[in-house]
Motif scaffolding. Structure first.
Motif, PDB file in Angstrom:
ATOM      1  N   GLU A 223      31.186  32.211  33.017  1.00  0.00           N
ATOM      2  CA  GLU A 223      30.308  32.943  33.922  1.00  0.00           C
ATOM      3  C   GLU A 223      31.105  33.858  34.845  1.00  0.00           C
ATOM      4  N   ALA A 224      32.147  33.301  35.442  1.00  0.00           N
ATOM      5  CA  ALA A 224      32.993  34.102  36.335  1.00  0.00           C
ATOM      6  C   ALA A 224      33.672  35.233  35.572  1.00  0.00           C
ATOM      7  N   ASP A 225      34.152  34.935  34.370  1.00  0.00           N
ATOM      8  CA  ASP A 225      34.869  35.915  33.570  1.00  0.00           C
ATOM      9  C   ASP A 225      33.954  37.045  33.116  1.00  0.00           C
ATOM     10  N   SER A 226      32.720  36.719  32.754  1.00  0.00           N
ATOM     11  CA  SER A 226      31.801  37.711  32.194  1.00  0.00           C
ATOM     12  C   SER A 226      31.133  38.571  33.259  1.00  0.00           C
ATOM     13  N   LEU A 227      30.819  37.983  34.413  1.00  0.00           N
ATOM     14  CA  LEU A 227      29.993  38.668  35.396  1.00  0.00           C
ATOM     15  C   LEU A 227      30.766  39.362  36.510  1.00  0.00           C
ATOM     16  N   CYS A 228      31.858  38.759  36.950  1.00  0.00           N
ATOM     17  CA  CYS A 228      32.425  39.124  38.246  1.00  0.00           C
ATOM     18  C   CYS A 228      33.430  40.258  38.170  1.00  0.00           C
ATOM     19  N   HIS A 229      33.298  41.204  39.098  1.00  0.00           N
ATOM     20  CA  HIS A 229      34.307  42.241  39.246  1.00  0.00           C
ATOM     21  C   HIS A 229      35.590  41.647  39.820  1.00  0.00           C
ATOM     22  N   ARG A 230      35.436  40.740  40.792  1.00  0.00           N
ATOM     23  CA  ARG A 230      36.586  40.020  41.331  1.00  0.00           C
ATOM     24  C   ARG A 230      36.213  38.561  41.519  1.00  0.00           C
ATOM     25  N   VAL A 231      37.239  37.721  41.502  1.00  0.00           N
ATOM     26  CA  VAL A 231      37.038  36.276  41.603  1.00  0.00           C
ATOM     27  C   VAL A 231      37.990  35.714  42.645  1.00  0.00           C
ATOM     28  N   GLY A 232      37.461  34.856  43.513  1.00  0.00           N
ATOM     29  CA  GLY A 232      38.288  34.053  44.392  1.00  0.00           C
ATOM     30  C   GLY A 232      38.264  32.624  43.896  1.00  0.00           C
ATOM     31  N   ILE A 233      39.421  32.065  43.598  1.00  0.00           N
ATOM     32  CA  ILE A 233      39.496  30.676  43.150  1.00  0.00           C
ATOM     33  C   ILE A 233      39.703  29.799  44.371  1.00  0.00           C
ATOM     34  N   ILE A 234      38.819  28.833  44.538  1.00  0.00           N
ATOM     35  CA  ILE A 234      38.840  27.986  45.720  1.00  0.00           C
ATOM     36  C   ILE A 234      38.980  26.528  45.299  1.00  0.00           C
ATOM     37  N   ASP A 235      39.804  25.803  46.023  1.00  0.00           N
ATOM     38  CA  ASP A 235      40.032  24.391  45.726  1.00  0.00           C
ATOM     39  C   ASP A 235      40.355  23.658  47.013  1.00  0.00           C
ATOM     40  N   ARG A 236      39.662  22.544  47.224  1.00  0.00           N
ATOM     41  CA  ARG A 236      39.886  21.710  48.410  1.00  0.00           C
ATOM     42  C   ARG A 236      39.840  22.531  49.699  1.00  0.00           C
ATOM     43  N   GLY A 237      38.890  23.458  49.717  1.00  0.00           N
ATOM     44  CA  GLY A 237      38.649  24.230  50.921  1.00  0.00           C
ATOM     45  C   GLY A 237      39.531  25.431  51.121  1.00  0.00           C
ATOM     46  N   LYS A 238      40.491  25.664  50.237  1.00  0.00           N
ATOM     47  CA  LYS A 238      41.426  26.779  50.383  1.00  0.00           C
ATOM     48  C   LYS A 238      41.226  27.813  49.280  1.00  0.00           C
ATOM     49  N   LEU A 239      41.379  29.083  49.635  1.00  0.00           N
ATOM     50  CA  LEU A 239      41.380  30.156  48.650  1.00  0.00           C
ATOM     51  C   LEU A 239      42.793  30.245  48.080  1.00  0.00           C
ATOM     52  N   ILE A 240      42.952  29.913  46.794  1.00  0.00           N
ATOM     53  CA  ILE A 240      44.298  29.810  46.223  1.00  0.00           C
ATOM     54  C   ILE A 240      44.680  31.008  45.364  1.00  0.00           C
ATOM     55  N   ALA A 241      43.732  31.861  45.004  1.00  0.00           N
ATOM     56  CA  ALA A 241      44.038  33.081  44.255  1.00  0.00           C
ATOM     57  C   ALA A 241      42.842  34.011  44.338  1.00  0.00           C
ATOM     58  N   LEU A 242      43.108  35.325  44.242  1.00  0.00           N
ATOM     59  CA  LEU A 242      42.033  36.298  44.300  1.00  0.00           C
ATOM     60  C   LEU A 242      42.438  37.542  43.527  1.00  0.00           C
ATOM     61  N   GLY A 243      41.499  38.086  42.744  1.00  0.00           N
ATOM     62  CA  GLY A 243      41.731  39.318  42.001  1.00  0.00           C
ATOM     63  C   GLY A 243      40.660  39.489  40.948  1.00  0.00           C
ATOM     64  N   THR A 244      40.780  40.531  40.140  1.00  0.00           N
ATOM     65  CA  THR A 244      39.877  40.654  39.001  1.00  0.00           C
ATOM     66  C   THR A 244      40.233  39.560  37.999  1.00  0.00           C
ATOM     67  N   PRO A 245      39.297  39.156  37.147  1.00  0.00           N
ATOM     68  CA  PRO A 245      39.644  38.164  36.132  1.00  0.00           C
ATOM     69  C   PRO A 245      40.860  38.573  35.308  1.00  0.00           C
ATOM     70  N   ARG A 246      40.944  39.838  34.938  1.00  0.00           N
ATOM     71  CA  ARG A 246      42.087  40.298  34.144  1.00  0.00           C
ATOM     72  C   ARG A 246      43.389  40.215  34.947  1.00  0.00           C
ATOM     73  N   GLU A 247      43.367  40.617  36.209  1.00  0.00           N
ATOM     74  CA  GLU A 247      44.566  40.543  37.034  1.00  0.00           C
ATOM     75  C   GLU A 247      45.080  39.115  37.141  1.00  0.00           C
ATOM     76  N   LEU A 248      44.188  38.176  37.394  1.00  0.00           N
ATOM     77  CA  LEU A 248      44.601  36.783  37.563  1.00  0.00           C
ATOM     78  C   LEU A 248      45.226  36.231  36.290  1.00  0.00           C
ATOM     79  N   LYS A 249      44.626  36.579  35.160  1.00  0.00           N
ATOM     80  CA  LYS A 249      45.170  36.083  33.884  1.00  0.00           C
ATOM     81  C   LYS A 249      46.478  36.766  33.538  1.00  0.00           C
ATOM     82  N   ASP A 250      46.564  38.065  33.796  1.00  0.00           N
ATOM     83  CA  ASP A 250      47.785  38.797  33.465  1.00  0.00           C
ATOM     84  C   ASP A 250      48.964  38.367  34.333  1.00  0.00           C
TER      85      ASP A 250
END
Length: 309
Positions: A223-250
């Motif tokens: 869902e995040a990969d298909s829909l989102c222009h940018r994604v913030g990955i959040i875990d245990r209350g912290k934002l641990i990564a942010l970017g376009t899906p392609r940027e994060l994977k690359d």
């Protein structure tokens, strides 16, 4: 350096700084979250999170249940006060001008809170009355939205007889009733079958193309990969990564070599397919070369998989 430290380094910007956005405020911003925290006694649900959602984009918060996604939505939509930090919606301070913020937003909650004894049409009329919409505009908008979400044929049935997918579409119609420029979707497709989920995805993309800014939370990778222009990955209350899906994977490596061995699965990432294939050729056992996905990013950062509830 540990695996988590290596992943964090890989997912940082080229100069080594954490991959967080500049605070592009106010011209390009629909939402601004600045060092926001929420604590419930000894429990920290959100821990110093900052990000910007640009006007006209679909922005996703990806993470497991309990990561803090819904708490962030509740703070942005005036339902919960932050313990610390600042939130702005459409240029309005959430803490200082909550009434102005409510006029700018539509909210689709994770839990179905429709009036089950009312019909679909009556649910939309009730929402219009709460927003004091003029009767002529109200009636036109109700019919327009029933057509838009494909519920015209069931508009006068009670909501208690709706399927999960129909109820979800009516929740979206209700959120759009007063024409808000910003829409919040909290786990919009949770519990839906794959076909209905795709219909909701189509509806979200159509809304966005019409100019609506969308912030959604999800624990579904696809869902995040298909829909989102940018994604913030959040875990245990912290934002641990942010970017376009392609940027994060690359940043991690576009191709993953998975080796299934007796001690478990080992994953190594490479920027080019030929490099990944060359490495795979040196390994024994069950080896797979595939594209990197957002769950790989999450696992490398946290050491565990995303699990929904």
């Amino acid at each position: 350096m540990s695996v988590g430290q290596q992943a964090a380094a890989a997912l940082s910007s080229p100069d080594g700084e954490p991959a967080v956005p500049e605070m592009a405020w106010p011209e390009a911003a629909a939402l601004v979250v600045r060092q926001v925290a929420k604590r419930y006694g000894p429990v920290t649900a959100v821990d110093g999170v900052s990000f910007v959602v640009r006007r006209g984009e679909i922005f996703g918060l990806l993470g497991p249940n309990g990561a803090g996604k819904t708490t962030l939505i509740r703070m942005l939509t005036t339902l919960t006060r932050p313990t610390a930090g600042e939130l702005f919606v459409g240029g309005e301070s959430v803490s200082k001008n909550p009434v102005a913020v409510k006029k700018l937003i539509g909210v689709v909650p994770q839990v179905n809170n429709l009036e089950r004894e009312l019909t679909g049409r009556e649910n939309l009329v009730l929402h219009a009355l709460l927003h004091r919409m003029p009767r002529g505009d109200r009636d036109r908008r109700v019919q327009e939205l029933l057509d838009y979400v494909g519920l015209d044929g069931r508009a006068d049935d009670r909501v208690q007889h709706y399927s999960g997918g129909m109820a979800r579409r009516l929740l979206i119609a209700r959120a759009l009733m007063h024409r808000p420029p910003i829409l919040f979707l909290d786990e919009p497709t949770v519990g839906l079958d794959p076909q209905t989920r795709r219909k909701i995805w189509d509806l979200i993309q159509v809304m966005n193309r019409s100019g609506v800014t969308v912030l959604l939370t999800t624990h579904y990778i696809e869902e995040a990969d298909s829909l989102c222009h940018r994604v913030g990955i959040i875990d245990r209350g912290k934002l641990i990564a942010l970017g376009t899906p392609r940027e994060l994977k690359d940043r991690l490596g576009s191709f993953c070599v998975e080796c299934f061995a007796g001690e478990g699965t080992r994953r190594v990432f490479f920027p080019a397919r030929q490099d990944a294939k060359a490495h795979a050729g040196t390994l024994a056992g069950d080896v797979t070369v595939r594209r990197t996905n957002l769950e790989d990013v999450f696992v490398e950062l946290t050491g565990r998989e995303i699990r929904g509830g």
